[in-house]
Design a protein around this motif. Structure first.
Motif, PDB file in Angstrom:
ATOM      1  N   GLU A  78       0.923  -1.029  -0.012  1.00 22.85           N
ATOM      2  CA  GLU A  78      -0.137  -0.029  -0.015  1.00 22.85           C
ATOM      3  C   GLU A  78       0.781   1.384  -0.120  1.00 22.85           C
ATOM      4  OE1 GLU A  78      -2.420  -0.518   3.433  1.00 22.85           O
ATOM      5  OE2 GLU A  78      -3.710  -2.037   2.505  1.00 22.85           O
ATOM      6  N   ASP A  79       2.094   0.935   0.172  1.00 21.70           N
ATOM      7  CA  ASP A  79       2.886   2.352   0.436  1.00 21.70           C
ATOM      8  C   ASP A  79       3.562   2.611  -0.895  1.00 21.70           C
ATOM      9  OD1 ASP A  79       3.042   2.420   3.533  1.00 21.70           O
ATOM     10  OD2 ASP A  79       3.938   0.574   3.309  1.00 21.70           O
ATOM     11  N   PHE A  80       3.798   1.768  -1.876  1.00 22.11           N
ATOM     12  CA  PHE A  80       4.301   2.346  -3.052  1.00 22.11           C
ATOM     13  C   PHE A  80       3.849   1.265  -4.308  1.00 22.11           C
ATOM     14  CE2 PHE A  80       7.622  -0.195  -0.990  1.00 22.11           C
ATOM     15  CZ  PHE A  80       7.889  -1.262  -1.982  1.00 22.11           C
ATOM     16  N   GLY A  81       3.926   1.380  -5.389  1.00 19.47           N
ATOM     17  CA  GLY A  81       3.515   0.456  -6.598  1.00 19.47           C
ATOM     18  C   GLY A  81       4.822  -0.051  -7.096  1.00 19.47           C
ATOM     19  N   ASP A  82       4.837  -1.005  -7.847  1.00 24.09           N
ATOM     20  CA  ASP A  82       6.042  -1.687  -8.622  1.00 24.09           C
ATOM     21  C   ASP A  82       6.632  -0.603  -9.567  1.00 24.09           C
ATOM     22  OD1 ASP A  82       7.546  -3.964  -9.008  1.00 24.09           O
ATOM     23  OD2 ASP A  82       6.479  -4.085 -10.936  1.00 24.09           O
ATOM     24  N   GLY A  83       7.803  -0.404  -9.157  1.00 24.73           N
ATOM     25  CA  GLY A  83       8.650   0.516 -10.004  1.00 24.73           C
ATOM     26  C   GLY A  83       8.356   2.113  -9.307  1.00 24.73           C
ATOM     27  N   GLU A  84       7.793   2.271  -8.525  1.00 22.85           N
ATOM     28  CA  GLU A  84       7.400   3.578  -7.889  1.00 22.85           C
ATOM     29  C   GLU A  84       8.293   3.856  -6.652  1.00 22.85           C
ATOM     30  OE1 GLU A  84       3.534   3.914  -6.790  1.00 22.85           O
ATOM     31  OE2 GLU A  84       2.705   3.863  -8.864  1.00 22.85           O
ATOM     32  N   VAL A  85       8.532   5.168  -6.563  1.00 20.39           N
ATOM     33  CA  VAL A  85       9.507   5.764  -5.374  1.00 20.39           C
ATOM     34  C   VAL A  85       8.944   5.325  -4.148  1.00 20.39           C
ATOM     35  CG1 VAL A  85      10.098   7.979  -4.267  1.00 20.39           C
ATOM     36  CG2 VAL A  85      10.094   7.602  -6.740  1.00 20.39           C
ATOM     37  N   MET A  86       9.706   4.987  -3.070  1.00 24.05           N
ATOM     38  CA  MET A  86       9.325   4.377  -1.850  1.00 24.05           C
ATOM     39  C   MET A  86       9.400   5.891  -0.950  1.00 24.05           C
ATOM     40  SD  MET A  86      11.932   1.001  -1.687  1.00 24.05           S
ATOM     41  CE  MET A  86      11.525   0.732   0.062  1.00 24.05           C
ATOM     42  N   PRO A  87       8.560   5.784   0.000  1.00 22.19           N
ATOM     43  CA  PRO A  87       8.407   6.787   0.727  1.00 22.19           C
ATOM     44  C   PRO A  87       9.326   6.868   1.785  1.00 22.19           C
ATOM     45  CG  PRO A  87       6.393   5.371   1.130  1.00 22.19           C
ATOM     46  CD  PRO A  87       7.320   4.967   0.137  1.00 22.19           C
ATOM     47  N   LEU A  88       9.791   8.313   2.192  1.00 19.10           N
ATOM     48  CA  LEU A  88      10.949   8.495   3.014  1.00 19.10           C
ATOM     49  C   LEU A  88      10.789   7.639   4.344  1.00 19.10           C
ATOM     50  CD1 LEU A  88      13.454  10.059   3.596  1.00 19.10           C
ATOM     51  CD2 LEU A  88      12.142  11.824   4.627  1.00 19.10           C
ATOM     52  N   LYS A  89       9.604   7.451   4.915  1.00 23.26           N
ATOM     53  CA  LYS A  89       9.523   6.584   6.111  1.00 23.26           C
ATOM     54  C   LYS A  89      10.191   5.139   6.018  1.00 23.26           C
ATOM     55  CE  LYS A  89       4.689   5.154   5.343  1.00 23.26           C
ATOM     56  NZ  LYS A  89       3.348   5.106   5.507  1.00 23.26           N
ATOM     57  N   GLN A  90      10.065   4.444   4.746  1.00 26.28           N
ATOM     58  CA  GLN A  90      10.770   3.363   4.609  1.00 26.28           C
ATOM     59  C   GLN A  90      12.268   3.398   4.482  1.00 26.28           C
ATOM     60  OE1 GLN A  90       7.547   2.684   2.177  1.00 26.28           O
ATOM     61  NE2 GLN A  90       6.686   2.228   4.287  1.00 26.28           N
ATOM     62  N   CYS A  91      12.883   4.770   4.324  1.00 28.54           N
ATOM     63  CA  CYS A  91      14.317   4.471   4.209  1.00 28.54           C
ATOM     64  C   CYS A  91      15.188   4.645   5.545  1.00 28.54           C
ATOM     65  CB  CYS A  91      14.559   6.372   3.396  1.00 28.54           C
ATOM     66  SG  CYS A  91      14.027   5.909   1.716  1.00 28.54           S
ATOM     67  N   ALA A  92      16.275   4.696   5.172  1.00 27.67           N
ATOM     68  CA  ALA A  92      17.148   4.421   6.419  1.00 27.67           C
ATOM     69  C   ALA A  92      17.168   5.822   7.396  1.00 27.67           C
ATOM     70  CB  ALA A  92      18.547   4.210   6.222  1.00 27.67           C
ATOM     71  N   LYS A  93      17.407   5.581   8.738  1.00 26.61           N
ATOM     72  CA  LYS A  93      17.335   6.778   9.616  1.00 26.61           C
ATOM     73  C   LYS A  93      18.353   7.702   9.247  1.00 26.61           C
ATOM     74  CE  LYS A  93      15.340   4.357  13.199  1.00 26.61           C
ATOM     75  NZ  LYS A  93      15.324   3.520  14.712  1.00 26.61           N
ATOM     76  N   GLN A  94      19.391   7.323   8.982  1.00 31.04           N
ATOM     77  CA  GLN A  94      20.736   8.244   8.554  1.00 31.04           C
ATOM     78  C   GLN A  94      20.322   9.445   7.401  1.00 31.04           C
ATOM     79  OE1 GLN A  94      21.388   4.721   7.740  1.00 31.04           O
ATOM     80  NE2 GLN A  94      22.618   4.455   6.392  1.00 31.04           N
ATOM     81  N   ILE A  95      19.177   9.012   6.859  1.00 30.53           N
ATOM     82  CA  ILE A  95      19.015  10.059   5.773  1.00 30.53           C
ATOM     83  C   ILE A  95      17.481  10.693   6.066  1.00 30.53           C
ATOM     84  CG2 ILE A  95      20.227   8.850   3.887  1.00 30.53           C
ATOM     85  CD1 ILE A  95      17.570   7.930   2.695  1.00 30.53           C
ATOM     86  N   GLY A  96      17.055  10.465   7.234  1.00 31.59           N
ATOM     87  CA  GLY A  96      15.980  10.987   7.560  1.00 31.59           C
ATOM     88  C   GLY A  96      14.777  10.281   7.622  1.00 31.59           C
ATOM     89  N   GLY A  97      14.834   8.846   7.254  1.00 35.44           N
ATOM     90  CA  GLY A  97      13.562   8.008   7.130  1.00 35.44           C
ATOM     91  C   GLY A  97      13.581   7.302   8.587  1.00 35.44           C
ATOM     92  N   ALA A  98      12.640   6.569   8.505  1.00 34.41           N
ATOM     93  CA  ALA A  98      12.436   5.420   9.991  1.00 34.41           C
ATOM     94  C   ALA A  98      12.657   4.050   9.911  1.00 34.41           C
ATOM     95  CB  ALA A  98      10.865   5.889  10.321  1.00 34.41           C
TER      96      ALA A  98
END
Length: 191
Positions: free
Chosen positions: A36-56
């Motif tokens: 539900e967070d992103f579709g195939d081939g789409e950009v992932m939201p920042l919350k799914q990214c690493a903490k060192q770049i501001g994600g969770a």
């Protein structure tokens, strides 16, 4: 860091050495893996990214279509196929009990508090889900979520080293249970 990314721009692991292409993990591509967070081939939201770049470092919600009859266990592999290394970096490796989990809620791939029926194994980076944190200027990185429906539990046979200590590239080739079905979902992130 941007200069380093530009210098390494043409160096990417690619798909050749992904779990998807291992001979022992071949099988019918009949599962559909979605989020539900992103579709195939789409950009992932920042919350799914690493903490060192501001994600969770929050693993996404994942759902899959009906599993093939006889599925004993699910193997989930998350790989960055654009990392500037010889082989993709495994961002998460987990075994899932299909009788305990029909999907994964956000955060279910946490090393500290995995979701019901989820067993977290060692990845290239550590344990649990590690979100995207590509080198600035390196270009878009593809994060491939690969789900394999296994006919027998991958952790039922003793291995050396034990499954919880094995590195992903040592563990993945030892999976001998036939793959009944598989599916994948790709998220993209760039800095």
């Amino acid at each position: 860091m941007t200069l380093l990314g530009r210098l390494l721009k043409n160096r990417k692991a690619g798909e050749t050495h992904t779990a998807w292409n291992l001979p022992n993990l071949q099988g019918p591509e009949q599962l559909t893996l979605t989020s539900e967070d992103f579709g195939d081939g789409e950009v992932m939201p920042l919350k799914q990214c690493a903490k060192q770049i501001g994600g969770a470092d929050l693993s996404p919600r994942l759902a899959w279509t009906a599993l093939p009859p006889g599925t004993a266990q699910l193997l989930l592999v998350v790989e960055d196929i654009d990392v500037p290394m010889a082989k993709p970096a495994v961002h998460c490796l987990a075994l899932i009990d299909p009788s305990a989990a029909e999907h994964l809620e956000p955060g279910a791939l946490s090393a500290r508090q995995p979701g019901s029926g989820v067993r977290i194994l060692r990845s290239t980076i550590g344990r649990g889900y590690h979100g995207p944190a590509p080198i600035k200027g390196h270009g878009p990185h593809r994060y491939v979520f690969e789900l394999f429906a296994l006919s027998a539990a991958a952790d039922s046979a003793p291995t050396t080293p034990p499954i919880d200590q094995a590195r992903p590239r040592a563990f993945l080739p030892t999976v001998t249970a036939p793959v009944l079905g598989r599916g994948r979902l790709t998220g993209v992130y760039e800095r």
